[in-house]
Every structure is written in C-alpha cells, then in structure tokens.
Design a protein around this motif. Structure first.
Motif, PDB file in Angstrom:
ATOM      1  N   GLY A  14       1.117  -1.066  -0.094  1.00  0.00           N
ATOM      2  CA  GLY A  14       0.283  -0.057  -0.026  1.00  0.00           C
ATOM      3  C   GLY A  14       0.804   1.660  -0.045  1.00  0.00           C
ATOM      4  N   ALA A  15       2.086   1.110  -0.939  1.00  0.00           N
ATOM      5  CA  ALA A  15       2.880   2.407  -0.169  1.00  0.00           C
ATOM      6  C   ALA A  15       2.895   2.829  -1.399  1.00  0.00           C
ATOM      7  CB  ALA A  15       4.300   1.563  -0.533  1.00  0.00           C
ATOM      8  N   SER A  16       1.473   3.054  -2.757  1.00  0.00           N
ATOM      9  CA  SER A  16       1.971   3.922  -3.532  1.00  0.00           C
ATOM     10  C   SER A  16       1.284   5.482  -3.525  1.00  0.00           C
ATOM     11  CB  SER A  16       1.180   3.509  -4.740  1.00  0.00           C
ATOM     12  OG  SER A  16      -0.339   3.043  -4.955  1.00  0.00           O
ATOM     13  N   THR A  17       0.718   5.516  -2.001  1.00  0.00           N
ATOM     14  CA  THR A  17      -0.335   7.096  -1.717  1.00  0.00           C
ATOM     15  C   THR A  17      -0.144   6.802   0.098  1.00  0.00           C
ATOM     16  OG1 THR A  17      -2.196   5.512  -2.354  1.00  0.00           O
ATOM     17  CG2 THR A  17      -1.689   6.895  -4.173  1.00  0.00           C
ATOM     18  N   GLY A  18      -0.704   7.587   0.435  1.00  0.00           N
ATOM     19  CA  GLY A  18      -1.361   7.452   1.535  1.00  0.00           C
ATOM     20  C   GLY A  18      -0.311   8.217   3.076  1.00  0.00           C
ATOM     21  N   ILE A  19      -0.498   6.987   3.562  1.00  0.00           N
ATOM     22  CA  ILE A  19       0.163   6.341   5.421  1.00  0.00           C
ATOM     23  C   ILE A  19       1.116   5.185   4.240  1.00  0.00           C
ATOM     24  CG2 ILE A  19       0.000   5.765   7.167  1.00  0.00           C
ATOM     25  CD1 ILE A  19      -2.980   5.768   7.296  1.00  0.00           C
ATOM     26  N   GLY A  20       1.150   4.623   4.004  1.00  0.00           N
ATOM     27  CA  GLY A  20       2.153   3.342   3.238  1.00  0.00           C
ATOM     28  C   GLY A  20       3.406   4.280   2.601  1.00  0.00           C
ATOM     29  N   ARG A  39      -0.486  -1.844  -6.468  1.00  0.00           N
ATOM     30  CA  ARG A  39      -0.830  -1.966  -8.184  1.00  0.00           C
ATOM     31  C   ARG A  39      -0.359  -1.093  -9.081  1.00  0.00           C
ATOM     32  NH1 ARG A  39      -6.404  -2.763  -6.982  1.00  0.00           N
ATOM     33  NH2 ARG A  39      -6.357  -0.476  -5.826  1.00  0.00           N
ATOM     34  N   SER A  40       0.135  -0.040  -9.029  1.00  0.00           N
ATOM     35  CA  SER A  40       0.294   0.790  -9.896  1.00  0.00           C
ATOM     36  C   SER A  40       1.704   1.355  -8.883  1.00  0.00           C
ATOM     37  CB  SER A  40      -0.445   2.557  -9.261  1.00  0.00           C
ATOM     38  OG  SER A  40       0.639   3.727  -9.901  1.00  0.00           O
ATOM     39  N   ALA A  41       2.665   0.825 -10.782  1.00  0.00           N
ATOM     40  CA  ALA A  41       4.004   0.680 -10.951  1.00  0.00           C
ATOM     41  C   ALA A  41       4.481   1.951 -11.134  1.00  0.00           C
ATOM     42  CB  ALA A  41       4.474   0.132 -12.376  1.00  0.00           C
ATOM     43  N   GLU A 183      -5.747  11.702   6.628  1.00  0.00           N
ATOM     44  CA  GLU A 183      -5.814  13.019   4.539  1.00  0.00           C
ATOM     45  C   GLU A 183      -5.324  12.271   3.882  1.00  0.00           C
ATOM     46  OE1 GLU A 183      -5.459  17.193   6.280  1.00  0.00           O
ATOM     47  OE2 GLU A 183      -5.129  17.740   3.865  1.00  0.00           O
ATOM     48  N   THR A 184      -5.216  10.933   2.862  1.00  0.00           N
ATOM     49  CA  THR A 184      -5.056  10.431   2.275  1.00  0.00           C
ATOM     50  C   THR A 184      -6.517  10.313   1.606  1.00  0.00           C
ATOM     51  OG1 THR A 184      -5.969   7.325   3.114  1.00  0.00           O
ATOM     52  CG2 THR A 184      -3.936   9.097   3.248  1.00  0.00           C
ATOM     53  N   PRO A 185      -6.193   9.756  -0.166  1.00  0.00           N
ATOM     54  CA  PRO A 185      -7.193   9.108  -0.528  1.00  0.00           C
ATOM     55  C   PRO A 185      -8.102   8.776  -0.630  1.00  0.00           C
ATOM     56  CG  PRO A 185      -5.129   9.299  -2.034  1.00  0.00           C
ATOM     57  CD  PRO A 185      -4.576   9.080  -0.594  1.00  0.00           C
TER      58      PRO A 185
HETATM   59  N1  LIG Z   1      -6.945   6.908   5.861  1.00  0.00           N
HETATM   60  C1  LIG Z   1      -7.116   7.299   7.146  1.00  0.00           C
HETATM   61  O1  LIG Z   1      -7.648   7.278   7.358  1.00  0.00           O
HETATM   62  C2  LIG Z   1      -6.994   5.552   7.590  1.00  0.00           C
HETATM   63  C3  LIG Z   1      -8.050   4.956   9.373  1.00  0.00           C
HETATM   64  C4  LIG Z   1      -6.978   3.827   9.128  1.00  0.00           C
HETATM   65  C5  LIG Z   1      -7.011   3.255   8.455  1.00  0.00           C
HETATM   66  N2  LIG Z   1      -6.926   3.464   7.125  1.00  0.00           N
HETATM   67  C6  LIG Z   1      -5.364   2.260   6.823  1.00  0.00           C
HETATM   68  O2  LIG Z   1      -4.594   2.480   6.200  1.00  0.00           O
HETATM   69  C7  LIG Z   1      -4.338   1.400   5.127  1.00  0.00           C
HETATM   70  C8  LIG Z   1      -3.289   2.325   3.950  1.00  0.00           C
HETATM   71  O3  LIG Z   1      -4.787   3.764   3.629  1.00  0.00           O
HETATM   72  P1  LIG Z   1      -4.838   5.197   3.409  1.00  0.00           P
HETATM   73  O4  LIG Z   1      -5.326   6.397   3.431  1.00  0.00           O
HETATM   74  O5  LIG Z   1      -2.876   5.387   3.100  1.00  0.00           O
HETATM   75  O6  LIG Z   1      -5.441   4.894   1.499  1.00  0.00           O
HETATM   76  P2  LIG Z   1      -4.624   4.976   0.280  1.00  0.00           P
HETATM   77  O7  LIG Z   1      -3.827   6.389   0.177  1.00  0.00           O
HETATM   78  O8  LIG Z   1      -6.200   5.130   0.097  1.00  0.00           O
HETATM   79  O9  LIG Z   1      -3.998   3.809   0.290  1.00  0.00           O
HETATM   80  C9  LIG Z   1      -3.818   2.747  -0.101  1.00  0.00           C
HETATM   81  C10 LIG Z   1      -2.979   1.791  -0.868  1.00  0.00           C
HETATM   82  O10 LIG Z   1      -2.980   0.167  -0.650  1.00  0.00           O
HETATM   83  C11 LIG Z   1      -3.187   0.064  -1.878  1.00  0.00           C
HETATM   84  N3  LIG Z   1      -3.828  -1.149  -2.644  1.00  0.00           N
HETATM   85  C12 LIG Z   1      -5.310  -1.166  -2.594  1.00  0.00           C
HETATM   86  N4  LIG Z   1      -5.909  -2.570  -3.047  1.00  0.00           N
HETATM   87  C13 LIG Z   1      -4.616  -2.808  -3.190  1.00  0.00           C
HETATM   88  C14 LIG Z   1      -4.325  -4.444  -3.721  1.00  0.00           C
HETATM   89  N5  LIG Z   1      -4.833  -4.942  -4.354  1.00  0.00           N
HETATM   90  N6  LIG Z   1      -3.098  -4.872  -3.984  1.00  0.00           N
HETATM   91  C15 LIG Z   1      -2.189  -3.740  -3.753  1.00  0.00           C
HETATM   92  N7  LIG Z   1      -1.959  -2.978  -2.843  1.00  0.00           N
HETATM   93  C16 LIG Z   1      -3.555  -2.289  -3.035  1.00  0.00           C
HETATM   94  C17 LIG Z   1      -2.965   0.846  -3.119  1.00  0.00           C
HETATM   95  O11 LIG Z   1      -2.239   1.576  -4.131  1.00  0.00           O
HETATM   96  P3  LIG Z   1      -2.549   1.124  -6.053  1.00  0.00           P
HETATM   97  O12 LIG Z   1      -4.572   1.286  -5.438  1.00  0.00           O
HETATM   98  O13 LIG Z   1      -1.719   1.127  -6.783  1.00  0.00           O
HETATM   99  O14 LIG Z   1      -2.614  -0.874  -5.639  1.00  0.00           O
HETATM  100  C18 LIG Z   1      -2.415   2.360  -2.102  1.00  0.00           C
HETATM  101  O15 LIG Z   1      -1.086   2.518  -2.400  1.00  0.00           O
HETATM  102  C19 LIG Z   1      -5.841   1.378   4.446  1.00  0.00           C
HETATM  103  O16 LIG Z   1      -5.424  -0.288   4.747  1.00  0.00           O
HETATM  104  C20 LIG Z   1      -6.499   1.766   5.128  1.00  0.00           C
HETATM  105  O17 LIG Z   1      -7.882   0.774   5.044  1.00  0.00           O
HETATM  106  C21 LIG Z   1      -6.495   4.228   6.821  1.00  0.00           C
END
Ligand SMILES: NC(=O)c1ccc[n+]([C@@H]2O[C@H](COP(=O)([O-])OP(=O)(O)OC[C@H]3O[C@@H](n4cnc5c(N)ncnc54)[C@H](OP(=O)(O)O)[C@@H]3O)[C@@H](O)[C@H]2O)c1
Length: 251
Positions: A14-20, A39-41, A183-185
């Motif tokens: 999950g390292a292409s955007t957001g927290i990762g 998934r997004s190279a 604050e993420t996508p």
């Molecule tokens: N933002 C929040 O408020 C919040 C709060 C609590 C927990 N979380 C958790 O924190 C984690 C990161 O979330 P985020 O907020 O940073 O969201 P995000 O920016 O949407 O990031 C999600 C990441 O997961 C990847 N991903 C999604 N489906 C995938 C798949 N099938 N295979 C591989 N990678 C996949 C996406 O990349 P690709 O689309 O390129 O694959 C993206 O890198 C998630 O588990 C989320 O549930 C978020």
C-alpha cells in the motif's frame, strides 16, 4: 531518525499513496532498505531510486510469494513488514451487495494474510523479524456506513492478537497499527467532518516511532483512540444513543 532504527530491510504494501507511501519514504530517508508494493507501478517508481518498487496485487497469494522472493534476493532478509494495502468505500442499508463486502475482505484482510503467509516462514526460520499491519480504529466498534470496511479491520486486530503469543515464542514480533482519520485518497471521498484528522506524514512518523518502541498496538491520535475505546465499553443502549447523536446526527 537516521541510524536509530532497529531494521535493515523493510517491505511496505500500500506504498503508492497515503500512509504507506509516507512510511516507505521516511524509512528510506532514515537509512532502511525499503521495498514498496502496490498495483500502480508508476506511483511506486515515483518514490525514487532509493526505494525498490515491487508491483503487486495483494489479493494474489502466489504473487505475494514471488514478491518476497524478489525482495529478499535484491535487498536481503526482510526484518520489518508494514502491510498497509487497503481499500474503503461506504455502504448504506440500501446497497448490501455481497460482491462489495467480499472485495473489501479480499483486499483488506486476505491481502494481509497472503503477505503474511509468504513472509512469516522465513522470519520464523531466522527467529527474527517484525510483522505489522494497518487495521483501524474502525475495527474497535461498528460504525454507520462501515459495515463492509469495519469487519475487515476488526478481523485484522483479532489476527494480530491471535498470532502475537506464538510468534513471539518463535522470535518474531507482531503488531497492529490503528490510525484514526488520516488525510489520504482513501478518506478524500468522505462527505462528513472527520474528527482529529491527521496528515499522512504525521501518521507515518507515529507509526515508525511506535513500531520502533516495540508496542503491540500503535494507535493514534491518542485522544480519539481513548474516546473510541471508552465508547466500546458502554452498555449497548447508551452506545447506540451516542452513535445516533454523534454520527447520524439524530436521536
Ligand atoms: N486514511 C485513514 O483515515 C485510515 C484510517 C485507518 C486505517 N487506514 C488504513 O490505512 C491503510 C492505508 O490507507 P490510506 O489512507 O493511506 O489509503 P490510500 O492512500 O488509498 O492507500 C491505499 C494503498 O493500498 C494500495 N492497494 C489497494 N488495493 C491493493 C491491492 N489489491 N494490492 C496492492 N495494493 C493495493 C493502493 O495502491 P494501488 O491502488 O496502486 O494498488 C495504495 O497504495 C489502509 O489499510 C487503510 O484501511 C486508513
């Protein structure tokens, strides 16, 4: 932070955007060798030459095994994993579509299980390593619109609790990361006010700090976490009255 972290090689999903993405960048800046998956190279490549981009769909168990083999041949044994790949979309009582529920469970829960199953045997054999995954404070209690998402996060918390004792006895650390709103996508689609909203840079900083401190649960922001944990303990009539007032703005 440079030089002070206990890991040489980390794998972040999950390292292409957001927290990762932020966790990957901060670990890399601190001198850890980082492999980043999503998934997004294209977005992974944008992390820079210092980060090994390993394109991966975490719902594919065989691809997760291949990813571990590739990373360990390029960077050496992985000693920290942060499984953050996840997805969220709200559901209402008018759209209880099983396909939607299954998709979320496949990505958020089985995605972690697939990565875990690929990586854990090597760590157990080496009697070292740290496995962590991002659940959510939404896993503490059932929240309106989170009927598909919340159970995946509750399952991830339970998974960590289940594995912790036996993994520890085998020399492997297990921890769970429970962020509040960041604050993420993923949260950009929310049309409601998000209390205690954090920036992803800050969430990543707290994640790394908590993991380095060896905490089982890395949860933030503290006040929001404390409120939700207290709500969880309320008797149900009070619990539902509070949810109706605070979230549904009724009752
Ligand atoms: N933002 C929040 O408020 C919040 C709060 C609590 C927990 N979380 C958790 O924190 C984690 C990161 O979330 P985020 O907020 O940073 O969201 P995000 O920016 O949407 O990031 C999600 C990441 O997961 C990847 N991903 C999604 N489906 C995938 C798949 N099938 N295979 C591989 N990678 C996949 C996406 O990349 P690709 O689309 O390129 O694959 C993206 O890198 C998630 O588990 C989320 O549930 C978020």
């Amino acid at each position: 932070m440079a030089g002070s972290l206990p890991w040489k090689t980390a794998w972040i999903t999950g390292a292409s955007t957001g927290i990762g993405r932020e966790v990957a960048l901060q670990l890399s800046a601190a001198g850890v060798r980082v492999a980043a998956s999503a998934r997004s190279a294209e977005k992974l490549n944008a992390l820079g030459a210092g980060v090994l981009a390993v394109q991966l769909d975490v719902t594919d168990a065989a691809a997760c095994r291949s990813a571990v083999a590739l990373i360990e041949s390029e960077l050496g044994p992985i000693d920290l994993a942060v499984f953050g790949a996840g997805t969220y979309s709200p559901v209402t009582t008018d759209e209880l579509n099983p396909t939607h529920f299954a998709h979320m469970m496949e990505t958020n829960y089985m995605g972690v299980v697939n990565c875990l199953a690929a990586l854990a045997p090597g760590m157990i054999a080496r009697r070292s390593g740290h496995l962590s995954w991002i659940a959510s404070v939404a896993g503490y209690i059932g929240l309106p619109k989170a009927a598909a998402y919340g159970p995946t996060k509750a399952a991830l918390i339970n998974l960590a609790e289940s594995l912790y004792p036996e993994m520890r006895a085998k020399g492997v650390s297990v921890s769970v990361i429970n962020p509040g709103f960041v604050e993420t996508p993923l949260t950009a689609q929310n049309d409601f006010e998000m209390p205690f909203l954090m920036k992803p840079e800050e969430a990543a900083r707290r994640t790394i700090e908590g993991l380095a401190a060896g905490r089982f649960e890395v949860a933030y922001p503290r006040r929001f976490v404390a409120i939700l944990k207290a709500v969880r303990l309320l008797p149900y009539p009070l619990f539902f009255r509070l949810i109706a007032r605070a979230v549904l703005k009724s009752g």
